[in-house]
Design an enzyme around this catalytic site. Structure first.
Site, PDB file in Angstrom:
ATOM      1  N   ASP A 115      -3.838  -7.825  -4.335  1.00  0.00           N
ATOM      2  CA  ASP A 115      -4.025  -9.225  -3.261  1.00  0.00           C
ATOM      3  C   ASP A 115      -4.000 -10.686  -4.211  1.00  0.00           C
ATOM      4  OD1 ASP A 115      -3.729  -8.042  -0.601  1.00  0.00           O
ATOM      5  OD2 ASP A 115      -4.798  -6.843  -0.853  1.00  0.00           O
ATOM      6  N   CYS A 117      -9.459  -3.166 -10.150  1.00  0.00           N
ATOM      7  CA  CYS A 117      -8.702  -2.270  -9.403  1.00  0.00           C
ATOM      8  C   CYS A 117      -7.646  -1.865  -8.743  1.00  0.00           C
ATOM      9  CB  CYS A 117     -10.313  -1.561  -8.560  1.00  0.00           C
ATOM     10  SG  CYS A 117     -10.208  -2.504  -7.135  1.00  0.00           S
ATOM     11  N   GLU A 163     -10.519 -11.034  -4.816  1.00  0.00           N
ATOM     12  CA  GLU A 163      -8.726 -11.018  -4.500  1.00  0.00           C
ATOM     13  C   GLU A 163      -8.054 -12.003  -3.996  1.00  0.00           C
ATOM     14  OE1 GLU A 163      -7.992  -6.675  -2.786  1.00  0.00           O
ATOM     15  OE2 GLU A 163      -9.839  -7.367  -1.647  1.00  0.00           O
ATOM     16  N   HIS A 172       0.523  -0.759   0.323  1.00  0.00           N
ATOM     17  CA  HIS A 172      -0.157   0.318   0.181  1.00  0.00           C
ATOM     18  C   HIS A 172       1.050   1.337   0.145  1.00  0.00           C
ATOM     19  CE1 HIS A 172      -3.258  -2.347   0.736  1.00  0.00           C
ATOM     20  NE2 HIS A 172      -3.723  -1.719   0.568  1.00  0.00           N
TER      21      HIS A 172
HETATM   22  C1  PEP Z   1      -5.452  -4.742  -4.364  1.00  0.00           C
HETATM   23  O1  PEP Z   1      -6.023  -5.869  -3.848  1.00  0.00           O
HETATM   24  O2  PEP Z   1      -5.573  -5.079  -5.911  1.00  0.00           O
HETATM   25  C2  PEP Z   1      -6.615  -3.815  -4.258  1.00  0.00           C
HETATM   26  C3  PEP Z   1      -7.012  -2.887  -5.487  1.00  0.00           C
HETATM   27  O3  PEP Z   1      -6.854  -3.695  -3.552  1.00  0.00           O
HETATM   28  P1  PEP Z   1      -5.623  -3.080  -2.247  1.00  0.00           P
HETATM   29  O4  PEP Z   1      -4.892  -2.262  -2.597  1.00  0.00           O
HETATM   30  O5  PEP Z   1      -5.764  -1.529  -2.311  1.00  0.00           O
HETATM   31  O6  PEP Z   1      -5.464  -3.920  -1.114  1.00  0.00           O
HETATM   32 MG    MG Z   2      -6.687  -5.581  -1.886  1.00  0.00          MG
END
Ligand code: PEP
Ligand code: MG
Length: 575
Positions: free
Chosen positions: A460, A507, A436, A195
């Site tokens: 994830d 995403c 995920e 993150h």
């Molecule tokens: C992901 O896991 O790809 C996602 C978009 O959520 P985050 O990166 O916030 O875990």
């Molecule tokens: Mg995620």
């Protein structure tokens, strides 16, 4: 002496500037060299700050109202005890001398050493005293800031010239950098989809993670070149290299400017396939940049960032305001708000963090379901805001059908409570889930049956499929979106969701990687969500693609297993 460091580039482009060593932003501390002759003066500054805090705490204790709970005095006494312990009030003086650094930095170094010791303690009560240590240190830092050191902190207008060099920063730290205009950002730790890296990417400045020893090897103010595309840092470059990179920097900027022309062009392929390009945001204010880059919706609002960098929690009204602001700014375009994904590497200040594998622990929807009252507050806030635009609710990290059922039951309760109060909300609000976890991807029918839409969190999904911790720089090189298991899982998700007529988006960071745009398109993806900085790059790829031509190559990729062959096929796909 010039030397080069290699890490993992997380955000492209070239930055040229001077190193600025930083630590966690909550105690945002700059590092300055303090020559030995000035060390006594710096130590005196530190002692004065300790005295100030002692006086503050003693005054606080003397003025405790009679009605205050008894624990209040005990709490102040505890802080006084921590303050007077030599590990905090004496040890930093030694660090000032040996490391020739400023008092703030010395205190920070000592605090980190102390906190590491606390982590090793088995006794839960003692371990929790970590928070008290941090609070006392924060007080001392504040007192130090009222007593300026020898070297002034950088002026805001000089920020552009600064390259932040950090060992490790949390996502909460990085999101605070949004208020600044730094030239670049590099860290020793972190994987490409941690993150911390995800937020660094949203700053739209060249950045690199997993440099391992950068903060140790780079000195304050040293001249640096950061090539975010190649993941390379050149320390103290010679003239020729400097000139070469200046040229590349200009070329990169020119290309970026040219892309701006695509802002209002619809994302449609050469053979007429329409694609939606949405933006990922952390804060409502990010919507401005999303619109500047032509986003036709917000595909992922990481709402948990509203919960970070603060001692309290955002109440229903504050959350409502944030969601309303985003919804109104998008003027009827969809805004998909993810229910808070806390746990793993993002925590509120009151969170218990003692767990061996936080990414596999009480995170995202799992955490929400253990604290229904807090979750209900967020659901009510989202529902109330749904009156002001087109809001979708998205649940992260789903693994089984029971989680969907429980989340939907809580949503029904939130709706009922608003009905009871005669508060309006969008009765047709759509609820989707994030795919995920490999189990969710493989058993997709559980979710297509119960939800209105899906969005694949590839960050994830890859972490859990390949068993590589996103935050661990030692395995960052194993991150591989082209791994046959990942590609086949994605193809399966798109195929199954499309067949069930359930809209599916991506995403995760894969969606914003222009080298993967065509591959995802050929596998059946029609909705991408990414940080705004990548929208136009990805759009350019879409505009130049012909789906019927690239489909057979993508199918070949699904059958390939050799990494070199896969790369070669991807190159052909992108040619
Ligand atoms: C992901 O896991 O790809 C996602 C978009 O959520 P985050 O990166 O916030 O875990
Ligand atoms: Mg995620």
């Amino acid at each position: 002496m010039s030397f080069t460091l290699h890490g993992v580039g997380v955000s492209g482009g070239i930055a040229i500037g001077h190193a600025h060593l930083v630590s966690h932003a909550r105690l945002e501390v700059a590092h300055y060299v303090v020559p030995p002759r000035q060390a006594p003066e710096e130590s005196a500054r530190f002692d004065a700050a300790i005295r100030t805090v002692r006086t503050e705490l003693e005054e606080l204790r003397a003025n405790v109202p009679a009605t205050a709970p008894a624990e209040f005095i005990a709490f102040i006494n505890l802080h006084l005890m921590i303050l007077d312990d030599s590990t905090l009030s004496v040890a930093p003086r030694k660090i000032i001398e040996t490391e020739q650094c400023n008092a703030e930095w010395a205190l920070k170094v000592q605090m980190e050493a102390l906190l590491a010791q606390f982590d090793a303690i088995e006794d839960g009560y003692l371990r929790e005293r970590k928070t008290d240590v941090v609070q006392v240190v924060e007080r001392v830092m504040k007192a130090l800031s009222g007593q300026p050191g020898h070297i002034p902190a950088p002026a805001a207008d000089a920020e552009q010239d600064l390259i932040l060099v950090a060992h490790d920063l949390s996502p909460a730290d990085v999101v605070q950098f949004k208020q600044h205009r730094f030239g670049s950002f590099i860290t020793d730790l972190g994987g490409t989809t941690s993150h911390t890296a995800v937020v660094a990417r949203s700053l739209n400045i060249p950045s690199i993670v997993a440099l391992h020893h950068a903060r140790q090897l780079i000195r304050e103010s040293e001249l640096l070149i950061v090539d975010g595309t190649q993941g390379v840092v050149i320390v103290d470059p010679d003239r020729q290299v400097f000139a070469e990179y200046q040229l590349r920097q200009h070329q990169f900027e020119r290309e970026r400017q040219k892309l701006k022309r695509l802002k209002d062009t619809r994302a449609t392929t050469l053979d007429g396939v329409a694609v939606e390009l949405h933006a990922n945001i952390e804060l409502p204010a990010d919507v401005i940049v999303a619109r500047e880059n032509g986003a036709t919706g917000i595909g992922l609002f990481r709402s948990e960032f509203l919960f970070l960098n603060r001692n309290d929690l955002p109440d229903e009204d504050e959350q409502f305001e944030a969601y309303r602001q985003a919804a109104q700014a998008m003027e009827g375009l969809p805004v998909t708000i993810r229910t808070y994904d806390l746990g793993a590497d993002k925590h509120t200040e009151d969170a218990q963090r003692i767990t061996t594998n936080p990414a596999l622990g009480l995170r995202a929807i799992r955490l929400c379901l253990t604290e229904p009252q807090r979750f209900l507050i967020q659901l009510r806030a989202m529902l109330r805001a749904s009156q002001f635009g087109k809001i979708n609710i998205m649940i992260p990290m789903l693994m089984n059908a029971a989680e969907v059922d429980q989340a939907l039951q809580l949503l029904a309760r939130a709706k009922q409570s608003l009905d009871d109060e005669d508060v309006a909300y969008d009765r047709g609000i759509r609820v989707g889930g994030m795919i995920e976890v490999p189990a969710a991807a493989l058993a997709l029918g559980l979710f297509t049956r119960k939800l209105d839409f899906l969005s694949v969190g590839t960050n994830d999904l890859i972490q859990y499929t390949l068993a590589i911790d996103r935050t661990d720089d030692t395995v960052a090189h194993l991150y591989d979106p082209l791994h046959p298991a990942v590609l086949n899982l994605l193809a399966h998700i798109f195929r199954t969701a499309n067949k069930a007529h359930v809209p599916v988006a991506v995403c995760g960071e894969m969606a914003g990687d222009a080298s993967l745009t065509r591959l995802l398109l050929a596998l059946g993806l029609r909705q991408y969500s990414m940080h705004s900085a990548h929208l136009l790059d990805v759009k350019q790829q879409i505009l130049r693609s012909n789906v019927s031509e690239i489909k057979p190559l993508a199918q070949k990729m699904l059958r390939a297993s050799d990494p070199e062959k896969l790369r070669a096929l991807l190159d052909r796909l992108n040619a």
